[in-house]
Design an enzyme around this catalytic site. Sequence first.
Site, short mmCIF file in Angstrom:
data_model
loop_
_atom_site.label_atom_id
_atom_site.label_comp_id
_atom_site.label_asym_id
_atom_site.label_seq_id
_atom_site.Cartn_x
_atom_site.Cartn_y
_atom_site.Cartn_z
N ASP A 10 0.79 -1.25 0.00
CA ASP A 10 0.00 0.00 0.00
C ASP A 10 0.82 1.30 0.00
OD1 ASP A 10 -1.95 -1.94 0.24
OD2 ASP A 10 -2.82 -1.18 2.10
N ASP A 48 -4.57 -0.83 -1.83
CA ASP A 48 -5.85 -0.68 -1.15
C ASP A 48 -6.80 -0.07 -2.20
OD1 ASP A 48 -6.83 -1.16 1.53
OD2 ASP A 48 -6.99 0.99 1.86
N HIS A 50 -10.79 0.68 -2.74
CA HIS A 50 -12.14 0.67 -2.21
C HIS A 50 -13.17 1.30 -3.16
CE1 HIS A 50 -10.45 -0.52 1.59
NE2 HIS A 50 -9.88 0.63 1.84
N HIS A 54 -17.75 2.10 0.28
CA HIS A 54 -17.12 1.12 1.16
C HIS A 54 -17.50 1.32 2.63
CE1 HIS A 54 -13.76 -1.33 2.91
NE2 HIS A 54 -14.20 -2.10 1.94
N HIS A 83 -10.59 7.01 1.69
CA HIS A 83 -9.23 6.89 1.14
C HIS A 83 -9.19 5.81 0.06
CE1 HIS A 83 -9.52 3.65 4.09
NE2 HIS A 83 -8.62 3.03 3.36
N LYS A 108 -7.01 -5.06 -2.94
CA LYS A 108 -7.78 -5.58 -1.80
C LYS A 108 -8.71 -4.51 -1.26
CE LYS A 108 -4.01 -4.40 1.30
NZ LYS A 108 -4.70 -3.31 2.01
N CYS A 153 -2.00 -2.72 7.65
CA CYS A 153 -1.90 -3.63 6.50
C CYS A 153 -0.61 -4.44 6.47
CB CYS A 153 -2.13 -2.86 5.21
SG CYS A 153 -3.87 -2.33 5.10
C1 VGL Z 1 -4.69 0.70 5.70
C2 VGL Z 1 -6.30 1.59 7.06
C3 VGL Z 1 -7.25 1.47 6.07
C4 VGL Z 1 -3.26 0.30 5.52
C5 VGL Z 1 -5.63 0.55 4.70
O1 VGL Z 1 -2.79 0.22 4.37
O2 VGL Z 1 -2.58 0.06 6.55
N1 VGL Z 1 -5.04 1.21 6.88
N2 VGL Z 1 -6.91 0.95 4.89
ZN ZN Z 2 -8.33 1.00 3.33
#
Ligand code: VGL
Ligand code: ZN
Length: 199
Positions: A10, A48, A50, A54, A83, A108, A153
């Site tokens: 990510d 990430d 979404h 979401h 995000h 994901k 993550c």
């Molecule tokens: C993440 C919060 C929400 C991450 C992703 O990449 O750690 N944290 N979505």
């Molecule tokens: Zn996320």
Amino acid sequence: MTQDALIVIDVQNDFCPGGALAVAGGDEIVAPINALMAAFGAVVLTQDWHPADHSSFADNHAGAAPFSVIDMAYGPQVLWPRHCVQGAKGAAFHPGLNADRADMVIRKGFRPQIDSYSAFFENDHKTPTGLEGYLRSRGLHSLVLTGLATDFCVGFSALDAAALGFDVTVRMDLCRAIDLNGSLAGMVEKLKAAGVALA
Ligand code: VGL
Ligand code: ZN
């Protein structure tokens, strides 16, 4: 180390300074991650990803504050600022990341009703992303994890990888944390207990 995989979690605009869910120092790890890629036989990036509706977005829950926690069917879920919306600039990789080197990009968090911190399983700890099958069918057993965020993550990916029997190292120097209510210290304890090497 041609049988080792570098997993980059990510490293996206929204998790870097200026982004919607910025992780302090998130951009500092980009150049050293690029430099590390040459030492690996395989490089996997996660993204990430979404949909706008979401369920992990606080603004999709009337009256809910960002960073509050709700109970979902699969357990507690932090509500995040909106995000990494599919196709938006915030969801793109940091422009400095050498994404061209990636053999595989795994997305994901694309199901509206479930979040996915781990690169292996969604937050129900059951629904697979497909990454395990990819790594096993390429004969990749030893994984080095880097990226954002250490305590979400990256950490949950490392825990799942260890539980699946992979050899797992987290390069703590090439990760940065959100650190929400002690989440970083809690994750470090879980990683140590799971036998994940912290480098
Ligand atoms: C993440 C919060 C929400 C991450 C992703 O990449 O750690 N944290 N979505
Ligand atoms: Zn996320």
